[in-house]
Design a protein around this motif. Structure first.
Motif: not given
Length: 364
Positions: A277, A279, A225-227, A248, A261
């Motif tokens: 984010i 889930t 999920p971390d961009r 996700k 993040e």
């Protein structure tokens, strides 16, 4: 009225104590059950030490676990060639701290840092590179950093340091870290593996899976999920066939959660996170797919993610590799939950660092 109030307080106290007693009894029963599913001596020793560390905070238990690793044994073997001699640590970060705590028997002389910010650290001198080069040419030096270990090794070689007096602990720690999830001999790859990577981070686990499976598999499903980490994985794993990378987090329900993040390995679901984010439950993503291997290292979200994967685990009985060190209670809650979902799993536990991180529970 006074007597009635006192009686109410006594009853409330007795109920609370009874509830605590029942909780304690259930916890003891759960721990006993988990211990009975541990399949070998190494797993039982690590479990006992981690359990004591969770309950007491005594870091000596972690030192005992770390001392059993191949990296620790090699460090001791190399330094044993110079009995009693002062040993310098190159680096002043957290890896240096863990080395000093983990090897108290070594005669640590001080620290070296290319970017010295202090003259002393924990009572020992800190030298810059030039000072160390001028005064400690015959010293034994342990490289503590993982990220810069190659550069520092080349730097020491340019100083004409004797090769045998350089202990590259950073390299040994990196090698130990990269062994996790796929190194145990009883984890054998089939030709139709469906691998789920919860916490893809930098793609290293996917690369480890590719090596372990020799490139023969059906599908890889990865969650990150971390961009920034997700974008890095897209680039790093662009060549990987049959890979689905989902931006996700795995959880017990589909929705949105607050997320801290960082663009690094410590990104995590957090109450006061800077971003939101999405889930999902693994059960919803996997559908009817035959998941054969599930790896989870998701910074404390493992319990919720396992709950959201319960149907898949019951249906497919995949190999599991789950981190059990992010929270003190993970050591009993996560294996207990897995046994509630699938009671016939056998457990193995291995440790892949010189500190209190990277302890992995395998369920087969």
């Amino acid at each position: 009225m006074r007597g009635s109030c006192d009686a109410d307080r006594v009853l409330t106290y007795l109920r609370t104590e009874r509830e605590k007693s029942m909780q304690d009894r259930k916890l003891m029963e759960s721990i006993s059950k988990i211990y009975g599913h541990l399949a070998d001596y190494e797993s039982r020793e690590i479990y006992k030490a981690r359990l004591l560390y969770s309950l007491t905070g005594d870091y000596r238990e972690i030192c005992g676990i770390a001392a059993r690793t191949a990296a620790a044994k090699k460090i001791r073997e190399q330094i044993a060639d110079f009995p009693g001699e002062p040993v310098w640590i190159w680096g002043t970060g957290f890896c240096a701290d863990y080395l000093r705590r983990g090897f108290p028997e070594i005669n640590w002389a001080g620290y070296v840092d290319n970017y010295r910010r202090e003259e002393k650290k924990d009572g020992l001198p800190v030298l810059d590179a030039d000072g160390f080069r001028e005064t400690c040419r015959d010293a034994v030096v342990v490289i503590s950093t993982i990220l810069w270990q190659r550069d520092i090794y080349r730097q020491l070689m340019s100083y004409h340091f004797e090769l045998g007096r350089i202990v590259n602990a950073g390299k040994l720690m990196q090698e130990l870290f990269e062994e996790q999830y796929f190194d145990l001999p009883f984890l054998t790859a089939g030709r139709d593996e469906v691998f789920v990577d919860a916490g893809c981070f930098d793609g290293l686990s996917v690369k480890g899976f590719l090596k372990w499976s020799e490139g023969v598999y059906r599908e890889i499903i990865a969650f990150e999920p971390d961009r920034q980490c997700h974008d890095a994985c897209q680039k790093e794993l662009a060549h990987v066939k049959n890979l689905t990378l989902i931006p996700k987090g795995l959880w017990s329900s589909s929705g949105a959660l607050s997320f801290h993040e960082t663009g690094a390995s410590d990104s995590a679901i957090a109450e006061n996170g800077e971003v939101q984010i999405g889930t999902v439950r693994l059960d919803d993503v996997a559908g009817e797919k035959n998941v054969t291997f599930l790896k989870m290292d998701i910074e404390g979200a493992e319990r919720e993610a396992l709950a959201g994967a319960a149907g898949t685990i019951r249906r497919c009985r995949p190999k599991l590799a789950v981190s059990i060190y992010h929270k003190p209670e993970d050591i009993w809650e996560l294996p207990g939950l897995i046994l509630d979902i699938c009671p016939d799993y056998r457990f193995y536990i291995r440790h892949y660092s010189l500190r209190d991180a990277e302890t992995v529970l395998y369920a087969v």
